[in-house]
Scaffold this active site. Structure first.
Site, PDB file in Angstrom:
ATOM      1  N   CYS A 170      40.577  50.956  55.742  1.00  0.00           N
ATOM      2  CA  CYS A 170      39.429  51.535  55.016  1.00  0.00           C
ATOM      3  C   CYS A 170      38.114  50.889  55.451  1.00  0.00           C
ATOM      4  O   CYS A 170      37.194  50.741  54.643  1.00  0.00           O
ATOM      5  CB  CYS A 170      39.581  51.395  53.499  1.00  0.00           C
ATOM      6  SG  CYS A 170      40.947  52.311  52.837  1.00  0.00           S
ATOM      7  N   HIS A 210      34.388  47.709  52.704  1.00  0.00           N
ATOM      8  CA  HIS A 210      35.471  48.661  52.469  1.00  0.00           C
ATOM      9  C   HIS A 210      34.807  50.015  52.171  1.00  0.00           C
ATOM     10  O   HIS A 210      33.716  50.053  51.604  1.00  0.00           O
ATOM     11  CB  HIS A 210      36.247  48.167  51.239  1.00  0.00           C
ATOM     12  CG  HIS A 210      37.534  48.894  50.979  1.00  0.00           C
ATOM     13  ND1 HIS A 210      37.569  50.138  50.392  1.00  0.00           N
ATOM     14  CD2 HIS A 210      38.815  48.549  51.199  1.00  0.00           C
ATOM     15  CE1 HIS A 210      38.834  50.516  50.261  1.00  0.00           C
ATOM     16  NE2 HIS A 210      39.616  49.570  50.749  1.00  0.00           N
ATOM     17  N   GLN A 253      38.807  41.088  47.194  1.00  0.00           N
ATOM     18  CA  GLN A 253      39.587  40.152  48.005  1.00  0.00           C
ATOM     19  C   GLN A 253      39.315  38.697  47.661  1.00  0.00           C
ATOM     20  O   GLN A 253      40.087  37.826  48.036  1.00  0.00           O
ATOM     21  CB  GLN A 253      39.278  40.375  49.494  1.00  0.00           C
ATOM     22  CG  GLN A 253      39.709  41.718  50.017  1.00  0.00           C
ATOM     23  CD  GLN A 253      41.204  41.915  49.987  1.00  0.00           C
ATOM     24  OE1 GLN A 253      41.968  40.956  50.074  1.00  0.00           O
ATOM     25  NE2 GLN A 253      41.647  43.146  49.863  1.00  0.00           N
ATOM     26  N   ASP A 276      31.517  42.973  45.599  1.00  0.00           N
ATOM     27  CA  ASP A 276      32.864  43.525  45.550  1.00  0.00           C
ATOM     28  C   ASP A 276      33.833  42.357  45.746  1.00  0.00           C
ATOM     29  O   ASP A 276      33.975  41.841  46.849  1.00  0.00           O
ATOM     30  CB  ASP A 276      33.007  44.576  46.672  1.00  0.00           C
ATOM     31  CG  ASP A 276      34.444  44.969  46.945  1.00  0.00           C
ATOM     32  OD1 ASP A 276      35.350  44.450  46.263  1.00  0.00           O
ATOM     33  OD2 ASP A 276      34.660  45.794  47.850  1.00  0.00           O
ATOM     34  N   LYS A 321      45.437  42.534  43.006  1.00  0.00           N
ATOM     35  CA  LYS A 321      45.289  41.602  44.129  1.00  0.00           C
ATOM     36  C   LYS A 321      45.630  40.180  43.702  1.00  0.00           C
ATOM     37  O   LYS A 321      45.729  39.294  44.535  1.00  0.00           O
ATOM     38  CB  LYS A 321      43.856  41.618  44.668  1.00  0.00           C
ATOM     39  CG  LYS A 321      43.273  42.983  44.953  1.00  0.00           C
ATOM     40  CD  LYS A 321      43.701  43.531  46.287  1.00  0.00           C
ATOM     41  CE  LYS A 321      42.831  44.735  46.633  1.00  0.00           C
ATOM     42  NZ  LYS A 321      43.439  45.528  47.703  1.00  0.00           N
TER      43      LYS A 321
END
Lengths: 404, 140
Positions: free
Chosen positions: A362, A121, A201, A198, A224
């Protein structure tokens, strides 16, 4: 097994109508919906004990502090961190990444190298580019294969002694592909490189154990996983967080202040300057409790069922191209239909009440890799149903026919 | 030659015939498909309009105090919307273009069917059209 129709009753927004038709919400990878159990906790905070935390001696402040710190414990336990003070509350994943990138400015030199991947991202690319500009260090990129997976052979050859850090997403927000993060971390550690994952997700779809992963830094966002927007956390191993300078100066992050010298507070407060998003943090804790009450094992099984069902039926549509159609992925499908522009498909689907995301998500490097302007991304959550998928596919066929 | 207002009124009248959104969309798609071929040499970054999710190129020429617009997009619904804008604005003087009050988009109910992203893109297109007209007016 989870009872999806019972679960749906927890989410008031799922009963909403858009464009005079029932909402079908398939943009969960951007923001998941919020159950009453979280909404009520946030509303209760403002109704019952809204006050500033940590320094107040009065009862309201004590109540707010306890609930805020209880969220830290819930998150520490859920993600399997060793200590509460390794969990820093942030405004979200991007904020967490920026705390680290700004902290590394003094610790990285022009001889050092950093690794990201082609599937990141933008928020896991740009802060590192900025760090490289400031320090003169070099950014290296792991390419993706044509099936969307990371090219692990390339990764191994990029891992040279100069590499100080590796920054990789747990799950691609565009393709839904789950990366082999344990292998990535182990290889990096053998090379004396640190790893930031990261987890924006990943965190919503399966259980994560930070200690087992042995990851150095992990970042994620509450919105999320059924929590409120504007809140997230940064996990870091104690010794690493201690080695970083504070991100922002202000109240809460100090132990003593004089004009001669200011002593910074210990972890986690060193990185939590100012009044935090107290209601958001408490809501985040409630979201973790809610998802655990459903059970991540159940969520994983059910979402896989939705993914397989949708993939199988989407593949029946003429000229459909699915990007990243591999086994190890979460319930995210990125696709195009023929040469139709994703924004055309998205606009028509919206008229049928189907909320999907269209564009580059993104992740411009992924679009450049596949040489496409963007994709349509449908992302499912445990509160979605197969009948919603049927309606979505039906609407997609109509859209494709309209576009000719 | 019809005035900009007369053309807008005509478009509003045409859209009145449509029963629902799908007919409006189908009409925009058909307009998009029938948009005259865009000159490849004008498909350059300096003609790109910022603020659109799809790519939109807008080119203009000026002759005999008349501005001619041509445009293109990689998305077909955008092309349909562009086609309406060209029909409204192209062939008018800079003064007329600058003075024009664009009301047809709202009156044909397109606003409520456009996402915020798309509505912003549309505003950028109209702004760019007016900027071209201003530049030609200054040249005169």
């Amino acid at each position: 097994m989870l009872d999806v129709y019972k679960i749906r009753e927890d989410f008031p927004i799922l009963g909403k109508k858009v464009n005079n038709t029932d909402l079908i919400y398939f943009d969960n990878a951007a923001t998941s919906q919020t159950p009453n159990q979280v909404i009520d906790v946030i509303s209760d905070y403002y109704k019952q004990y809204n006050s500033n935390i940590h320094r107040g001696l009065h009862s309201l402040s004590a109540d707010a502090t306890n609930k805020y710190e209880n969220s830290r414990t819930l998150i520490k336990n859920h993600f399997g961190a060793s200590h509460e003070h390794e969990i820093i509350f942030t405004s979200g994943t991007t904020h967490g990444i920026n705390i680290i990138s700004s902290g590394l400015e003094k610790l990285i030199s022009s001889k050092d190298e950093l690794i990201v991947s082609e599937m990141e991202h933008h928020s896991n690319i740009v802060p590192w580019q900025m760090l490289c500009e400031k320090t003169g260090s070099k950014l290296k990129v792991i390419p993706i294969n044509d099936d969307g997976t990371l090219n692990m052979d390339e990764y191994k050859s990029l891992l040279t002694p100069a590499v100080k850090f590796v920054f990789i997403n747990h799950v691609s927000n565009t393709l839904g592909i789950v990366n082999p993060v344990k292998e990535i971390i182990d290889l990096a550690h053998k090379n004396n490189s640190k790893v930031l994952i990261d987890g924006a997700q990943g965190a919503a779809h399966f259980k994560i154990n930070l200690k087992e992963l042995d990851v150095d830094y992990y970042v994620a966002s509450a919105h999320k996983l059924c929590g409120p927007t504007g809140v997230g956390f940064l996990y870091g191993k104690s010794e690493l967080l201690n080695s970083l300078p504070p991100y922002q100066g202000g109240g809460e992050m100090i132990s003593t202040v004089t004009f001669n010298k200011t002593e910074y507070a210990d972890l986690p407060h060193k990185f939590e300057a100012g009044t935090p998003n107290i209601a958001g943090v408490i809501g985040f804790g409630a979201a973790i409790e809610y998802m655990n009450s459903i059970g991540f094992d159940n969520i994983e099984v059910y979402e896989k069922e939705l993914l397989d069902y949708a993939t199988e039926n989407l593949k029946k549509i003429e000229n459909i191209i699915i990007y990243g159609d591999v086994d190890d992925k979460i319930s995210v499908i990125s696709f195009n239909v023929g040469n139709h522009h994703p924004s055309d498909i998205g606009s028509i689907l919206d008229q049928y009440g189907v909320a999907v995301r269209t564009g580059q998500h993104c992740t411009q490097p992924i679009m450049d890799h596949f040489n496409i302007p963007g994709t349509v991304r449908a992302s499912f959550s445990f509160y979605n149903t197969k009948s919603e998928i049927d309606l979505f596919i039906d609407a997609l066929k109509k859209a494709s026919k309209m576009l000719g | 030659m019809q005035s900009i207002q007369q053309i807008q009124d005509q478009i509003i009248e045409e859209f009145d015939f449509f029963q629902d959104w799908s007919e409006k969309y189908q009409y925009l798609i058909d307009l998009g498909k029938n948009l005259p071929e865009f000159n490849d040499s004008n498909r350059v970054d300096s003609n790109l309009i910022k603020g659109c999710q799809s790519k939109v190129w807008l080119n203009s020429s000026f002759d005999n105090n008349i501005v001619i617009f041509e445009a293109d997009s990689d998305a077909i619904i955008s092309k349909g919307i562009i086609s309406l804008l060209i029909r409204v604005f192209s062939g008018h003087t800079p003064d007329e273009i600058i003075a024009a009050n664009i009301d047809f988009i709202e009156k044909i109910g397109l606003n409520s069917h456009l996402s915020q992203t798309r509505a912003n893109g549309l505003l950028s297109m109209i702004k760019q059209i007016k900027i071209y007209a201003l530049a030609y007016q200054a040249k005169n």
